[in-house]
Motif scaffolding. Structure first.
Motif, short mmCIF file in Angstrom:
data_model
loop_
_atom_site.label_atom_id
_atom_site.label_comp_id
_atom_site.label_asym_id
_atom_site.label_seq_id
_atom_site.Cartn_x
_atom_site.Cartn_y
_atom_site.Cartn_z
N GLY A 1 -1.94 -4.93 29.47
CA GLY A 1 -0.81 -4.07 29.13
C GLY A 1 -0.98 -2.63 29.55
N LYS A 2 -2.15 -2.29 30.12
CA LYS A 2 -2.43 -0.89 30.45
C LYS A 2 -2.68 -0.63 31.93
N CYS A 3 -3.08 -1.64 32.67
CA CYS A 3 -3.41 -1.42 34.08
C CYS A 3 -2.15 -1.09 34.89
N ALA A 4 -2.36 -0.69 36.13
CA ALA A 4 -1.24 -0.28 36.98
C ALA A 4 -0.23 -1.39 37.17
N GLU A 5 -0.71 -2.64 37.34
CA GLU A 5 0.20 -3.76 37.55
C GLU A 5 1.04 -4.03 36.30
N CYS A 6 0.40 -4.04 35.14
CA CYS A 6 1.13 -4.25 33.89
C CYS A 6 2.20 -3.17 33.68
N MET B 1 1.99 10.85 31.87
CA MET B 1 3.07 9.92 31.48
C MET B 1 2.54 8.95 30.41
N THR B 2 3.32 8.80 29.32
CA THR B 2 2.90 7.93 28.22
C THR B 2 3.02 6.47 28.63
N GLU B 3 1.97 5.70 28.34
CA GLU B 3 2.00 4.28 28.67
C GLU B 3 2.94 3.54 27.74
N LYS B 4 3.67 2.59 28.30
CA LYS B 4 4.46 1.67 27.48
C LYS B 4 3.57 0.51 27.10
N MET B 5 3.88 -0.11 25.98
CA MET B 5 3.07 -1.24 25.53
C MET B 5 3.95 -2.46 25.28
N PHE B 6 3.40 -3.64 25.53
CA PHE B 6 4.11 -4.87 25.27
C PHE B 6 4.13 -5.16 23.77
N GLU B 7 5.31 -5.58 23.27
CA GLU B 7 5.43 -5.90 21.85
C GLU B 7 5.57 -7.41 21.60
N THR B 8 5.70 -8.18 22.65
CA THR B 8 5.94 -9.61 22.50
C THR B 8 4.92 -10.34 21.64
N PRO B 9 3.61 -10.10 21.79
CA PRO B 9 2.66 -10.85 20.95
C PRO B 9 2.95 -10.73 19.46
N LYS B 10 3.48 -9.59 19.01
CA LYS B 10 3.79 -9.42 17.60
C LYS B 10 5.07 -10.19 17.24
N GLN B 11 6.05 -10.17 18.14
CA GLN B 11 7.31 -10.82 17.86
C GLN B 11 7.23 -12.35 18.01
N GLN B 12 6.47 -12.78 19.00
CA GLN B 12 6.37 -14.21 19.30
C GLN B 12 4.90 -14.59 19.45
N LYS B 13 4.15 -14.45 18.38
CA LYS B 13 2.70 -14.65 18.43
C LYS B 13 2.33 -16.05 18.88
N GLY C 1 0.79 -11.13 32.81
CA GLY C 1 -0.43 -11.91 32.76
C GLY C 1 -0.82 -12.47 34.12
N LEU C 2 0.18 -12.74 34.96
CA LEU C 2 -0.08 -13.27 36.30
C LEU C 2 -0.61 -12.21 37.25
N PHE C 3 -0.20 -10.97 37.04
CA PHE C 3 -0.57 -9.90 37.97
C PHE C 3 -1.62 -8.94 37.42
N CYS C 4 -1.93 -9.06 36.13
CA CYS C 4 -2.82 -8.10 35.46
C CYS C 4 -4.18 -7.97 36.18
N LEU C 5 -4.62 -6.72 36.32
CA LEU C 5 -5.90 -6.45 36.98
C LEU C 5 -7.08 -6.66 36.04
#
Length: 333
Positions: free
Chosen positions: A66-71, A1-13, A52-56
């Protein structure tokens, strides 16, 4: 399964860096109000902070990996302790309010930490907003609450005062146009789409369906006839425009295109250039050159003062035909 990635840092740096610092120092407050137009990244930013609160494996900056199971669970909407509530319809329903209150009273399923996100918070009724005040003031456990709204003025002042207010950074139209072009949208169309939306995904959808371009063509054909003092432009409202603006969303799109037309008429008065409807420049220029300054200003004023077109209880076709007649008389002076 392809990982999804967060785009927010680029949009709201800027805001991403701000929240990353808070995450690193464990200094998040319990309630945030994120405001900005649709497509400005409010929901993505809230989910990014939740990750960010749950990231392993958070980065040294405090940002989620953005890559771990929790993210990935958060990004795909599968984390039981990240609750994302989207209002059903024009207001937050009673059932959704009860659900929110119940969730505020519970601790997390998998731990003490919990994040609740309420989208379109301006849709809270007064009674619903008041019923949530206590929970916002005195959250139970390790609770972080995000309210997302397009217009902060539509929220109760008591709600706003209990949250930390953050406004989303909105890229300029030029920046949006460049972003859309980089994403594969034709440069000749990106200016028009940048005038209509701040959301890249919405821009892609508009570009792919092509309805906005068909409507633009019909709009300019109608306006060129008006400039030519052709009274058949009144007939065109029924025969050419109304068949493609049957639904309210299409009528709203037409109104937004009319607003861009006004901006282009002002652009032309200032520098003899049109921006949003550039493909029609050669057709518009000779017609516009024939107008006096007073005629141009009068037409712009007419287009700006069209409240009837926005009223739900007014027949849209009748209002558009009335505008057509007013413009014809304006240009025939």
């Amino acid at each position: 399964m392809t990982e999804k990635m967060f785009e927010t840092p680029k949009q709201q740096k800027f805001l991403a860096n701000y929240f990353a610092s808070l995450l690193k120092q464990n200094q998040l407050v319990h309630a945030y109000l994120l405001t900005g137009p649709a497509g400005s990244g409010k929901s993505s930013l809230a989910l990014w902070v939740a990750a960010g609160l749950f990231c392993l494996h958070p980065e040294t900056t405090g940002s989620p990996c953005g890559k771990c199971a929790e993210c990935q669970r958060i990004l795909t909407g599968n984390h039981p302790d990240v609750i994302d509530v989207v209002p059903d319809g024009s207001s937050v329903k009673v059932e959704q309010t009860r659900f929110l209150k119940a969730e505020f009273s519970k601790s997390g399923v998998e731990g003490r930490r919990k994040v609740i996100i309420l989208e379109s918070a301006e849709k809270l009724t007064i009674s619903a907003a008041n019923s949530l005040l206590k929970f916002i003031e005195e959250p139970s456990g390790q609770m972080t609450f995000f309210l997302l709204a397009q217009n902060v003025n539509q929220l109760l002042p008591t709600i706003v005062s209990r949250c930390q207010l953050l406004k989303m950074v909105i890229p300029s139209e030029t920046q949006r146009s460049q972003l859309f072009a980089q994403a594969g949208i034709s440069a000749s169309k990106s200016d028009l789409l940048a005038g209509l939306t701040v959301d890249l995904q919405v821009a892609k959808q508009l570009d792919q369906t092509g309805a906005v371009y068909q409507l633009s063509d019909k709009l300019i054909e109608w306006y060129l006839k008006i400039l030519s003092k052709d009274w058949l432009s009144v007939v065109d409202v029924q025969s050419q425009i109304m068949p493609i603006v049957v639904e309210k969303k299409d009528q709203q799109l037409l109104l937004e295109l009319l607003e861009l037309l006004v901006k282009d008429l002002i652009n032309w008065m200032v520098n003899n250039q049109v921006k949003y409807f550039a493909k029609y420049q050669t057709q518009l220029t000779p017609k516009l050159k024939q107008l006096t300054v007073n005629q141009q200003l009068a037409a712009i004023e007419l287009l700006l003062k069209q409240p009837k077109l926005r009223q739900a209880n007014i027949n849209f076709q009748n209002a558009l035909e009335a505008l057509t007649l007013q413009l014809l008389k304006c240009y025939d002076r």
